[in-house]
Design a protein around this motif. Sequence first.
Motif, PDB file in Angstrom:
ATOM      1  N   ARG A  71       0.893  -1.194   0.132  1.00 15.13           N
ATOM      2  CA  ARG A  71       0.114   0.112  -0.007  1.00 15.13           C
ATOM      3  C   ARG A  71       1.061   1.343  -0.016  1.00 15.13           C
ATOM      4  O   ARG A  71       0.646   2.062  -0.719  1.00 15.13           O
ATOM      5  CB  ARG A  71      -1.004   0.176   1.239  1.00 15.13           C
ATOM      6  CG  ARG A  71      -2.115  -1.037   1.167  1.00 15.13           C
ATOM      7  CD  ARG A  71      -2.797  -1.046   2.622  1.00 15.13           C
ATOM      8  NE  ARG A  71      -3.592  -2.245   2.618  1.00 15.13           N
ATOM      9  CZ  ARG A  71      -4.749  -2.328   2.396  1.00 15.13           C
ATOM     10  NH1 ARG A  71      -5.466  -1.328   1.596  1.00 15.13           N
ATOM     11  NH2 ARG A  71      -5.486  -3.267   2.530  1.00 15.13           N
ATOM     12  N   VAL A  72       1.847   1.290   0.871  1.00 15.55           N
ATOM     13  CA  VAL A  72       2.902   2.346   0.910  1.00 15.55           C
ATOM     14  C   VAL A  72       3.740   2.614  -0.161  1.00 15.55           C
ATOM     15  O   VAL A  72       4.045   3.789  -0.457  1.00 15.55           O
ATOM     16  CB  VAL A  72       3.526   2.511   2.108  1.00 15.55           C
ATOM     17  CG1 VAL A  72       2.381   2.647   3.448  1.00 15.55           C
ATOM     18  CG2 VAL A  72       4.377   1.071   2.336  1.00 15.55           C
ATOM     19  N   ALA A  73       4.136   1.776  -0.987  1.00 17.21           N
ATOM     20  CA  ALA A  73       4.784   1.728  -1.953  1.00 17.21           C
ATOM     21  C   ALA A  73       4.504   0.674  -3.091  1.00 17.21           C
ATOM     22  O   ALA A  73       5.280  -0.436  -3.369  1.00 17.21           O
ATOM     23  CB  ALA A  73       6.598   1.462  -1.541  1.00 17.21           C
ATOM     24  N   PRO A  74       3.393   0.761  -3.676  1.00 18.79           N
ATOM     25  CA  PRO A  74       2.700  -0.359  -4.603  1.00 18.79           C
ATOM     26  C   PRO A  74       3.936  -0.480  -5.931  1.00 18.79           C
ATOM     27  O   PRO A  74       4.097  -1.673  -6.080  1.00 18.79           O
ATOM     28  CB  PRO A  74       1.629   0.453  -5.053  1.00 18.79           C
ATOM     29  CG  PRO A  74       1.786   1.847  -4.661  1.00 18.79           C
ATOM     30  CD  PRO A  74       2.383   2.060  -3.814  1.00 18.79           C
ATOM     31  N   LEU A  75       4.338   0.473  -6.502  1.00 17.19           N
ATOM     32  CA  LEU A  75       5.122   0.327  -7.728  1.00 17.19           C
ATOM     33  C   LEU A  75       6.601  -0.349  -7.238  1.00 17.19           C
ATOM     34  O   LEU A  75       6.965  -1.405  -7.869  1.00 17.19           O
ATOM     35  CB  LEU A  75       5.433   1.503  -8.338  1.00 17.19           C
ATOM     36  CG  LEU A  75       6.269   1.572  -9.471  1.00 17.19           C
ATOM     37  CD1 LEU A  75       5.749   0.836 -10.666  1.00 17.19           C
ATOM     38  CD2 LEU A  75       6.579   3.082 -10.006  1.00 17.19           C
ATOM     39  N   ALA A  76       7.173   0.163  -6.122  1.00 14.74           N
ATOM     40  CA  ALA A  76       8.223  -0.752  -5.803  1.00 14.74           C
ATOM     41  C   ALA A  76       8.109  -2.280  -5.317  1.00 14.74           C
ATOM     42  O   ALA A  76       8.633  -3.189  -5.769  1.00 14.74           O
ATOM     43  CB  ALA A  76       8.974   0.032  -4.598  1.00 14.74           C
ATOM     44  N   THR A  77       6.755  -2.474  -4.951  1.00 15.54           N
ATOM     45  CA  THR A  77       6.535  -3.735  -4.422  1.00 15.54           C
ATOM     46  C   THR A  77       6.350  -4.594  -6.066  1.00 15.54           C
ATOM     47  O   THR A  77       6.731  -5.669  -5.733  1.00 15.54           O
ATOM     48  CB  THR A  77       5.307  -3.756  -3.679  1.00 15.54           C
ATOM     49  OG1 THR A  77       5.467  -2.857  -2.571  1.00 15.54           O
ATOM     50  CG2 THR A  77       4.931  -5.317  -3.498  1.00 15.54           C
ATOM     51  N   ALA A  78       5.660  -4.138  -6.957  1.00 18.13           N
ATOM     52  CA  ALA A  78       5.354  -4.894  -7.889  1.00 18.13           C
ATOM     53  C   ALA A  78       6.792  -4.918  -8.714  1.00 18.13           C
ATOM     54  O   ALA A  78       7.042  -6.146  -9.240  1.00 18.13           O
ATOM     55  CB  ALA A  78       4.561  -3.921  -8.935  1.00 18.13           C
ATOM     56  N   GLY A 136       0.143  -7.037  -8.749  1.00 14.91           N
ATOM     57  CA  GLY A 136      -0.538  -6.393  -9.808  1.00 14.91           C
ATOM     58  C   GLY A 136      -1.728  -5.874  -9.370  1.00 14.91           C
ATOM     59  O   GLY A 136      -2.226  -4.586  -9.719  1.00 14.91           O
ATOM     60  N   TYR A 137      -2.519  -6.268  -8.375  1.00 15.04           N
ATOM     61  CA  TYR A 137      -3.906  -5.851  -7.816  1.00 15.04           C
ATOM     62  C   TYR A 137      -3.449  -4.328  -6.995  1.00 15.04           C
ATOM     63  O   TYR A 137      -3.927  -3.450  -7.353  1.00 15.04           O
ATOM     64  CB  TYR A 137      -4.617  -6.578  -6.826  1.00 15.04           C
ATOM     65  CG  TYR A 137      -5.712  -5.837  -6.054  1.00 15.04           C
ATOM     66  CD1 TYR A 137      -6.919  -5.908  -6.570  1.00 15.04           C
ATOM     67  CD2 TYR A 137      -5.457  -5.493  -4.819  1.00 15.04           C
ATOM     68  CE1 TYR A 137      -7.822  -4.724  -5.997  1.00 15.04           C
ATOM     69  CE2 TYR A 137      -6.323  -4.725  -4.074  1.00 15.04           C
ATOM     70  CZ  TYR A 137      -7.573  -4.444  -4.559  1.00 15.04           C
ATOM     71  OH  TYR A 137      -8.406  -3.954  -3.774  1.00 15.04           O
ATOM     72  N   SER A 138      -2.363  -4.371  -6.027  1.00 19.99           N
ATOM     73  CA  SER A 138      -1.904  -3.197  -5.311  1.00 19.99           C
ATOM     74  C   SER A 138      -1.511  -2.190  -6.313  1.00 19.99           C
ATOM     75  O   SER A 138      -1.610  -0.973  -5.870  1.00 19.99           O
ATOM     76  CB  SER A 138      -1.060  -3.728  -4.187  1.00 19.99           C
ATOM     77  OG  SER A 138      -1.402  -4.878  -3.615  1.00 19.99           O
ATOM     78  N   VAL A 139      -0.659  -2.339  -7.037  1.00 17.95           N
ATOM     79  CA  VAL A 139      -0.049  -1.138  -7.920  1.00 17.95           C
ATOM     80  C   VAL A 139      -1.372  -0.651  -8.741  1.00 17.95           C
ATOM     81  O   VAL A 139      -1.199   0.556  -9.056  1.00 17.95           O
ATOM     82  CB  VAL A 139       0.984  -1.815  -8.969  1.00 17.95           C
ATOM     83  CG1 VAL A 139       0.434  -2.440 -10.197  1.00 17.95           C
ATOM     84  CG2 VAL A 139       1.840  -0.621  -9.226  1.00 17.95           C
ATOM     85  N   ALA A 140      -2.222  -1.359  -9.149  1.00 13.07           N
ATOM     86  CA  ALA A 140      -3.391  -0.695 -10.017  1.00 13.07           C
ATOM     87  C   ALA A 140      -4.327   0.158  -8.983  1.00 13.07           C
ATOM     88  O   ALA A 140      -4.851   0.892  -9.417  1.00 13.07           O
ATOM     89  CB  ALA A 140      -4.332  -1.819 -10.747  1.00 13.07           C
TER      90      ALA A 140
END
Length: 387
Positions: free
Chosen positions: A52-59, A90-94
């Motif tokens: 949630r806090v860093a969705p792109l970095a997570t993806a 994928g869900y989180s970054v979207a």
Amino acid sequence: MGLLPDALFALAVTVFAQIDVAVRLDNSTPYGPLPAVVAATLVATAVLALRRVAPLATAVTVALAVGGPMLVTPLTVTLWGDFLPILIAGYSVARHSSRERAATGAGAIVAGLVVVFLRNPESGTVANIPFVAVPLAACYVAGRVLRARARSQSDDRERAQRLEAEREEAIRAALAEERARIARELHDIVAHCVSVMVVQAGAAEDLLDRDPPRARAPLQSVQETGRQAVGELGRMLGLLRGERSKLALKPQPGTADLAGLVEHMGGIGLPVELTVEGPERSLPPGVDLTVYRIVQEALTNALKHAAPTTARVVLEYDEQSVRVSVRDSGPAGGHGGPGDPVPGRVGHGLIGMHERVGLYGGTLETADAPGAGFTVEARLPLPAAQR
């Protein structure tokens, strides 16, 4: 939501992923070195704590953890350690990123999956592609839809808050206007009644020594005017306290009451002549009250500042406006130009006249009359429906 729930969720996924790897060790020989499989699944699952806090970095991290080692050696692909983190990332970054960042994150995940399909013997068949692509696309679309809905709800809340703020501001403005209106009404009532009482009390004092029986009439006028003032003030204060239903209310005065006002002023020592020009018509309540208050204030000022004197009131109707002028024959109060309060008579009364007339888009001129006396003249435009 805070970071703790996501951290606990990531911990649970990590535990199940490691159990999944252990089960595969018992049933078959994994592809690639075991430490690499364990490390890849550990990174792919643990980073979900930041979804949630860093969705792109997570993806991007999940894509690197799943596909990066495949560039060196094929590794075993697991449900809990690889496929589930890909869907969640994928869900989180979207769901939690802007359109551009979400597209970047999805691109990184797709790139990682391409490497897996090309390098992993288990996943490399064409038949497996739909089983990965369809759930991933569904998660991505669901994330974008929920984000759009959340933003819409946020916009609705902001709009509702803005409307509420505007409504409160309108209420404050209305209250301020109402307080100003009540202040004008109180001034007009008190100034008129007190001025009459002062004049009558002075007349009674002059007569007490010379003709005591004649002093009774002005004293009775003082009593009557005082009772009138107390009654008017009681009604105004009752309205402020919300006691409208308990009050014996009467309509606000208007042009129809000018004759009574003229007669009353004549009875207390200010002879007044009233002239009406043009066809009389019904005026809006606010304009009607304004005309009456202007005449009342002008005559009260004449009684205070110019007595002994006479006065003439002219009420004129035309197609587009109503005009009222009040001229007394007493001594001039100063030398003010047209439209300017005259120095000798400046006070809340003239200021209140200007406020009343300005409220309805009219004009007010106050000045010394030619020769002697003082003139108050107001013009109030009529609404189109009243013309």
